[in-house]
Write a protein that holds these residues in place. Sequence first.
Motif, PDB file in Angstrom:
ATOM      1  N   ARG A 209       0.703  -1.204   0.120  1.00  0.00           N
ATOM      2  CA  ARG A 209      -0.135  -0.208   0.065  1.00  0.00           C
ATOM      3  C   ARG A 209       1.170   1.139  -0.194  1.00  0.00           C
ATOM      4  N   PHE A 210       0.380   1.945  -0.849  1.00  0.00           N
ATOM      5  CA  PHE A 210       1.069   3.582  -0.943  1.00  0.00           C
ATOM      6  C   PHE A 210      -0.115   4.293  -1.079  1.00  0.00           C
ATOM      7  N   ASP A 211      -0.218   5.591  -0.834  1.00  0.00           N
ATOM      8  CA  ASP A 211      -0.835   7.032  -1.333  1.00  0.00           C
ATOM      9  C   ASP A 211      -0.053   8.313  -1.813  1.00  0.00           C
ATOM     10  N   GLU A 212      -1.162   8.994  -2.275  1.00  0.00           N
ATOM     11  CA  GLU A 212      -0.938   9.542  -2.786  1.00  0.00           C
ATOM     12  C   GLU A 212      -0.268  11.369  -1.885  1.00  0.00           C
ATOM     13  N   ARG A 213       0.676  12.064  -2.475  1.00  0.00           N
ATOM     14  CA  ARG A 213       0.373  12.858  -1.584  1.00  0.00           C
ATOM     15  C   ARG A 213      -0.099  14.488  -1.398  1.00  0.00           C
TER      16      ARG A 213
ATOM     17  N   PHE B 127       8.150  -3.026   1.916  1.00  0.00           N
ATOM     18  CA  PHE B 127       7.518  -2.306   0.849  1.00  0.00           C
ATOM     19  C   PHE B 127       7.635  -3.130  -0.281  1.00  0.00           C
ATOM     20  N   GLU B 164       6.223   6.735   4.691  1.00  0.00           N
ATOM     21  CA  GLU B 164       5.392   6.810   4.167  1.00  0.00           C
ATOM     22  C   GLU B 164       5.705   7.279   2.670  1.00  0.00           C
ATOM     23  N   ARG B 168       5.928   6.234  -1.432  1.00  0.00           N
ATOM     24  CA  ARG B 168       6.024   7.163  -2.796  1.00  0.00           C
ATOM     25  C   ARG B 168       7.347   7.581  -3.874  1.00  0.00           C
ATOM     26  N   TYR B 201       1.541   7.444 -11.705  1.00  0.00           N
ATOM     27  CA  TYR B 201       2.190   7.282 -10.772  1.00  0.00           C
ATOM     28  C   TYR B 201       0.729   6.719 -10.863  1.00  0.00           C
ATOM     29  N   MET B 205      -1.150   3.279  -8.562  1.00  0.00           N
ATOM     30  CA  MET B 205      -2.057   3.007  -7.783  1.00  0.00           C
ATOM     31  C   MET B 205      -2.617   2.505  -7.666  1.00  0.00           C
ATOM     32  N   ARG B 209      -3.458  -1.802  -6.008  1.00  0.00           N
ATOM     33  CA  ARG B 209      -4.512  -1.319  -5.180  1.00  0.00           C
ATOM     34  C   ARG B 209      -5.818  -2.694  -5.054  1.00  0.00           C
TER      35      ARG B 209
END
Lengths: 213, 213
Positions: A209-213, B127, B164, B168, B201, B205, B209
């Motif tokens: 899992r990673f996200d957007e900033r 990760f 985190e 990214r 990017y 995701m 996901r």
Amino acid sequence: MRDSLYTDLNVFEKFNPIVPSGYKNSAYVCLGNIDTTLQRQVLERVGKPRLVVGDTMNYWIEHKPNELKETLKCMDVLVVNESEARLLTNEPNLIKAAKQIMKLGPHIVIIKKGEHGAVLVTEETIFSAPAYPLENINDPTGAGDAFAGGFVGWLARTDDLSAENLKRAVVYGSTLASFCVEKFSVDGMKDLTYLQIQDRYRSFMQLSRFDER
Amino acid sequence: MRDSLYTDLNVFEKFNPIVPSGYKNSAYVCLGNIDTTLQRQVLERVGKPRLVVGDTMNYWIEHKPNELKETLKCMDVLVVNESEARLLTNEPNLIKAAKQIMKLGPHIVIIKKGEHGAVLVTEETIFSAPAYPLENINDPTGAGDAFAGGFVGWLARTDDLSAENLKRAVVYGSTLASFCVEKFSVDGMKDLTYLQIQDRYRSFMQLSRFDER
């Protein structure tokens, strides 16, 4: 060695697969990588499954290519490893190989990549699942079958063929495979609880899992 | 061929790295895989960076192991590929290899796995980032440097070293590498816009996901 075993004993030619009556109306059918003619016989002896998942291997790809093509027409999902996908399509790029396989019948293709995880390809989706980062791998035997079992088991349990649930099923497949290889023989699987499986599924989520900033 | 090039010309022994004054107080320094002695010279000529990211390669691992160990002590992050990680540690398991590298200095290790993505290992986190599922790979030259550039570029831009944000950064590294290999030479990179990078990017995701049911 596998080749000579099959040729010498010719076991599969003589084997007549009897499907127990309790299994004849199964909605989810998973065909292991036995002789592809037998796969089709098994399929003819069950009713009309909602989903047919199949595996195959180098021996049938090389020695029964035409028979295999007939069987592929009956599969919804093909689960193969990298080298089998390449051998079947003569295409080194795995995404292109998956798309070629989709022209042969299965509308869902899963390519297993061992320690590198698995990739799911459908008309609408490409999904990449990581492998669980195990420090100790004791016995890779059966990892592919554990994967297929975890995958189809989750789909049968949930009876949901949406894209989102197919992704979850792939991760359940990877989860079961990770338990399989951690110990020798079936020791990693036989006392496994549903809670342990759920815990590892959540670790897979953390892992990727990673996200957007 | 690379070996003989380095030995014959001995270019790195004669090269004196001059760091332009504008770069002397850089907070983020990325050391390419030149002679490890030169890597340390470059580092001595900049101030006290917040983060030192370094690369290396088989030639220095094999021919300057002691020098390399000195340099590793100065690195916060080591970015290597699978075979380099194994060569450096003599450990086939990549997670174990990463943990061994962490004992040599870097507290963050990234192992690049080409078409299989990359894995980030820190004290607290593992990760796993997928590779972008490209159907056409035209030129893999520079993919590793594009990865390192994307990774450290994102960290320098955001100045955030949280777990985190490191994840990214790994995905930005993979994003840049995917553009790099798609076209020949630097053609995939030179006209790239920030919007295109952000779009890809987000595709990463989508690609990786999944959720809980």
